[in-house]
Design a protein around this motif. Sequence first.
Motif, PDB file in Angstrom:
ATOM      1  N   THR A 408       0.835  -1.212   0.000  1.00 50.14           N
ATOM      2  CA  THR A 408       0.000   0.000   0.000  1.00 50.14           C
ATOM      3  C   THR A 408       0.861   1.250   0.000  1.00 50.14           C
ATOM      4  O   THR A 408       0.481   2.278  -0.562  1.00 50.14           O
ATOM      5  CB  THR A 408      -0.945   0.006   1.222  1.00 50.14           C
ATOM      6  OG1 THR A 408      -1.817   1.128   1.118  1.00 50.14           O
ATOM      7  CG2 THR A 408      -0.187   0.141   2.526  1.00 50.14           C
ATOM      8  N   ILE A 409       2.054   1.175   0.624  1.00 57.07           N
ATOM      9  CA  ILE A 409       2.955   2.324   0.642  1.00 57.07           C
ATOM     10  C   ILE A 409       3.648   2.477  -0.710  1.00 57.07           C
ATOM     11  O   ILE A 409       3.722   3.578  -1.273  1.00 57.07           O
ATOM     12  CB  ILE A 409       3.993   2.169   1.770  1.00 57.07           C
ATOM     13  CG1 ILE A 409       3.287   2.136   3.139  1.00 57.07           C
ATOM     14  CG2 ILE A 409       5.014   3.293   1.725  1.00 57.07           C
ATOM     15  CD1 ILE A 409       4.216   1.847   4.291  1.00 57.07           C
ATOM     16  N   ILE A 410       4.136   1.356  -1.256  1.00 61.59           N
ATOM     17  CA  ILE A 410       4.885   1.408  -2.520  1.00 61.59           C
ATOM     18  C   ILE A 410       3.973   1.797  -3.679  1.00 61.59           C
ATOM     19  O   ILE A 410       4.232   2.766  -4.411  1.00 61.59           O
ATOM     20  CB  ILE A 410       5.551   0.048  -2.804  1.00 61.59           C
ATOM     21  CG1 ILE A 410       6.530  -0.301  -1.672  1.00 61.59           C
ATOM     22  CG2 ILE A 410       6.270   0.071  -4.147  1.00 61.59           C
ATOM     23  CD1 ILE A 410       7.016  -1.729  -1.704  1.00 61.59           C
ATOM     24  N   LEU A 411       2.877   1.047  -3.848  1.00 62.51           N
ATOM     25  CA  LEU A 411       1.956   1.352  -4.940  1.00 62.51           C
ATOM     26  C   LEU A 411       1.276   2.694  -4.730  1.00 62.51           C
ATOM     27  O   LEU A 411       1.041   3.447  -5.677  1.00 62.51           O
ATOM     28  CB  LEU A 411       0.913   0.241  -5.070  1.00 62.51           C
ATOM     29  CG  LEU A 411       1.444  -1.133  -5.510  1.00 62.51           C
ATOM     30  CD1 LEU A 411       0.328  -2.173  -5.474  1.00 62.51           C
ATOM     31  CD2 LEU A 411       2.047  -1.053  -6.904  1.00 62.51           C
ATOM     32  N   GLY A 412       0.951   2.990  -3.463  1.00 65.60           N
ATOM     33  CA  GLY A 412       0.310   4.268  -3.164  1.00 65.60           C
ATOM     34  C   GLY A 412       1.192   5.441  -3.541  1.00 65.60           C
ATOM     35  O   GLY A 412       0.716   6.432  -4.107  1.00 65.60           O
ATOM     36  N   ALA A 413       2.475   5.324  -3.240  1.00 59.45           N
ATOM     37  CA  ALA A 413       3.402   6.398  -3.603  1.00 59.45           C
ATOM     38  C   ALA A 413       3.446   6.574  -5.121  1.00 59.45           C
ATOM     39  O   ALA A 413       3.499   7.705  -5.625  1.00 59.45           O
ATOM     40  CB  ALA A 413       4.793   6.084  -3.058  1.00 59.45           C
ATOM     41  N   TYR A 414       3.384   5.447  -5.842  1.00 60.09           N
ATOM     42  CA  TYR A 414       3.469   5.521  -7.306  1.00 60.09           C
ATOM     43  C   TYR A 414       2.249   6.220  -7.897  1.00 60.09           C
ATOM     44  O   TYR A 414       2.382   7.205  -8.647  1.00 60.09           O
ATOM     45  CB  TYR A 414       3.614   4.126  -7.898  1.00 60.09           C
ATOM     46  CG  TYR A 414       3.661   4.118  -9.406  1.00 60.09           C
ATOM     47  CD1 TYR A 414       4.782   4.583 -10.097  1.00 60.09           C
ATOM     48  CD2 TYR A 414       2.565   3.680 -10.149  1.00 60.09           C
ATOM     49  CE1 TYR A 414       4.812   4.600 -11.481  1.00 60.09           C
ATOM     50  CE2 TYR A 414       2.582   3.691 -11.527  1.00 60.09           C
ATOM     51  CZ  TYR A 414       3.706   4.151 -12.196  1.00 60.09           C
ATOM     52  OH  TYR A 414       3.729   4.169 -13.565  1.00 60.09           O
ATOM     53  N   TYR A 415       1.035   5.744  -7.558  1.00 64.11           N
ATOM     54  CA  TYR A 415      -0.135   6.329  -8.235  1.00 64.11           C
ATOM     55  C   TYR A 415      -0.481   7.716  -7.693  1.00 64.11           C
ATOM     56  O   TYR A 415      -0.997   8.554  -8.435  1.00 64.11           O
ATOM     57  CB  TYR A 415      -1.355   5.390  -8.208  1.00 64.11           C
ATOM     58  CG  TYR A 415      -1.938   5.057  -6.859  1.00 64.11           C
ATOM     59  CD1 TYR A 415      -2.659   5.982  -6.123  1.00 64.11           C
ATOM     60  CD2 TYR A 415      -1.828   3.764  -6.353  1.00 64.11           C
ATOM     61  CE1 TYR A 415      -3.213   5.651  -4.899  1.00 64.11           C
ATOM     62  CE2 TYR A 415      -2.375   3.419  -5.135  1.00 64.11           C
ATOM     63  CZ  TYR A 415      -3.066   4.373  -4.412  1.00 64.11           C
ATOM     64  OH  TYR A 415      -3.624   4.035  -3.197  1.00 64.11           O
ATOM     65  N   MET A 416      -0.187   8.006  -6.426  1.00 65.87           N
ATOM     66  CA  MET A 416      -0.486   9.337  -5.896  1.00 65.87           C
ATOM     67  C   MET A 416       0.484  10.381  -6.454  1.00 65.87           C
ATOM     68  O   MET A 416       0.062  11.495  -6.829  1.00 65.87           O
ATOM     69  CB  MET A 416      -0.430   9.324  -4.376  1.00 65.87           C
ATOM     70  CG  MET A 416      -1.545   8.533  -3.709  1.00 65.87           C
ATOM     71  SD  MET A 416      -3.207   9.180  -4.044  1.00 65.87           S
ATOM     72  CE  MET A 416      -3.183  10.713  -3.112  1.00 65.87           C
ATOM     73  N   LEU A 417       1.768  10.054  -6.528  1.00 64.11           N
ATOM     74  CA  LEU A 417       2.737  11.005  -7.078  1.00 64.11           C
ATOM     75  C   LEU A 417       2.559  11.175  -8.586  1.00 64.11           C
ATOM     76  O   LEU A 417       2.764  12.264  -9.136  1.00 64.11           O
ATOM     77  CB  LEU A 417       4.161  10.561  -6.753  1.00 64.11           C
ATOM     78  CG  LEU A 417       4.532  10.654  -5.264  1.00 64.11           C
ATOM     79  CD1 LEU A 417       5.899  10.021  -5.021  1.00 64.11           C
ATOM     80  CD2 LEU A 417       4.516  12.098  -4.782  1.00 64.11           C
ATOM     81  N   LYS A 418       2.169  10.078  -9.255  1.00 66.28           N
ATOM     82  CA  LYS A 418       1.876  10.175 -10.690  1.00 66.28           C
ATOM     83  C   LYS A 418       0.676  11.095 -10.921  1.00 66.28           C
ATOM     84  O   LYS A 418       0.685  11.932 -11.837  1.00 66.28           O
ATOM     85  CB  LYS A 418       1.595   8.778 -11.244  1.00 66.28           C
ATOM     86  CG  LYS A 418       1.303   8.756 -12.729  1.00 66.28           C
ATOM     87  CD  LYS A 418       1.008   7.334 -13.195  1.00 66.28           C
ATOM     88  CE  LYS A 418       0.637   7.316 -14.680  1.00 66.28           C
ATOM     89  NZ  LYS A 418       0.284   5.943 -15.136  1.00 66.28           N
ATOM     90  N   MET A 419      -0.368  10.923 -10.088  1.00 68.06           N
ATOM     91  CA  MET A 419      -1.536  11.802 -10.178  1.00 68.06           C
ATOM     92  C   MET A 419      -1.147  13.253  -9.927  1.00 68.06           C
ATOM     93  O   MET A 419      -1.590  14.165 -10.643  1.00 68.06           O
ATOM     94  CB  MET A 419      -2.590  11.346  -9.163  1.00 68.06           C
ATOM     95  CG  MET A 419      -3.814  12.248  -9.056  1.00 68.06           C
ATOM     96  SD  MET A 419      -3.612  13.608  -7.877  1.00 68.06           S
ATOM     97  CE  MET A 419      -3.500  12.714  -6.338  1.00 68.06           C
TER      98      MET A 419
END
Length: 480
Positions: A408-419
């Motif tokens: 949740t931290i790794i994927l969350g960082a990816y899609y939130m920062l991409k957004m």
Amino acid sequence: MNVSLILIILLVGAFATFLSGDKLASKVSLFFSLAAAGCSIVLLTHYNAGENISLITQWITKPNVSFALKADGLSMAMLLLTTVLTVIIIFSSFGNQYKNSKSFYALILFMSFAMAGTFLASDGLLYYVFWELALIPIYFIALIWGNGDLEERKKAVVKFFIYTLAGSLFMLVAFIYLYQQAGSFLLEDLYKLELSETEQLWIFLAFFLAYAIKIPLIPFHTWQANVYQKSPTVGTMLLSGIMLKMGLYSVIRWQLPLTSLAAAEYKYIFIGLGIAGVIYGSIVALKQNDLKKLLAYSSLAHVGLIAAGTYTLTIDGLRGAVLQMIAHGFVVVGLFYAAEIIFRRYETRTIADMGGIRVQAPRLASMFLLLVLASVALPTTFNFIGEFTVLYSLYQVNIWFAVLGGTTIILGAYYMLKMYQHSMLGETNVKVFADVTVNEGITMVAIIGILFFFGMYPKPITDLITPSLEEILIQINRIN
């Protein structure tokens, strides 16, 4: 201090708001929400001083039902979350115009009343009444003031209403069975029951259906994204910031202490469901181009981790889950509010249509970035405290649960920062984008301030909730 005063303020406030008329409705509702939040803080000081915060009086003779309210550390934390977020949510709506605003704001206060009652009730039937009452205002808020095509909105909201109501009926049947065994709906009497493993399993599953739909956990999540998207932002905030916490709170307060044999026997399955929600929500969020839908699936991932923490049946799991509930409540409200600010200017929630906002609105971009970092559990933010504690509890059960939950931290960082990159950075949209107003800035700063203050100093909340959670854990271990 009479604990029912907060409920009275919110209920009277709902009627006063409705009677005040459309012009004054927003200000009247804000006044009563501030009064309720102030009383919650006063109640906290009484609780910290050692006062017994409870009210028990006979309500119905046959069956034996009491109007019983009790505020311990756990329910105090959830009450404060409810009343403080209600103030923030109402104040955040001042930038919008609503038709029939007196009904709109009255429904917000009535929903806050029902949710506060759910967290305070210590009689099973009273708790069930408050639980169901909270469903009524959000149904009308989403249906009448929601977004998009009316027919699509009706389908989404009606599905949510029926789905949630149907799940709750199983919980009612469980309460009726427990009443037949105990002769009372009072929580303390239900805790004394000596139920067989088979009885506990059926009661556990009945409660689970109600709570899994409300949280939501997969595969009971199908209502969530559409309702979040179709609801007005205020409705989405109420749902994600407070209402889903009713299910998580209830797992800790009602389900686990009453059915701990079943919870211990099948905990790997239910931890697995929570972890599956983390992975599923994160992967689906990666594919979203609608900002509200992306945030909805992000929320699904975070609450899956919280639920996994509760089912570890450890003090770290329970404490981390409650800390993360509170942190998630504030950060998700802040993120949806940022999405609303963007929509007010761009009139779109499509991420691909955004870009370059930072150049024209640096204050909004900076505050939005802080919320994004809090969402991905950056150290010094409140979310880091909760997620780290939950992951540690999962590690105690099985290291692979912690590894998978950490996605949740790794994927969350990816899609939130991409957004964030696509919406705030890049080429500037030709449309003029005004920076945050004073009201918008106050709302955002308040949320960010709470997230970073408790991220660096969580002791007041951990000290508040830990004794109550230890008592619940004693009850769980007593049955085991």
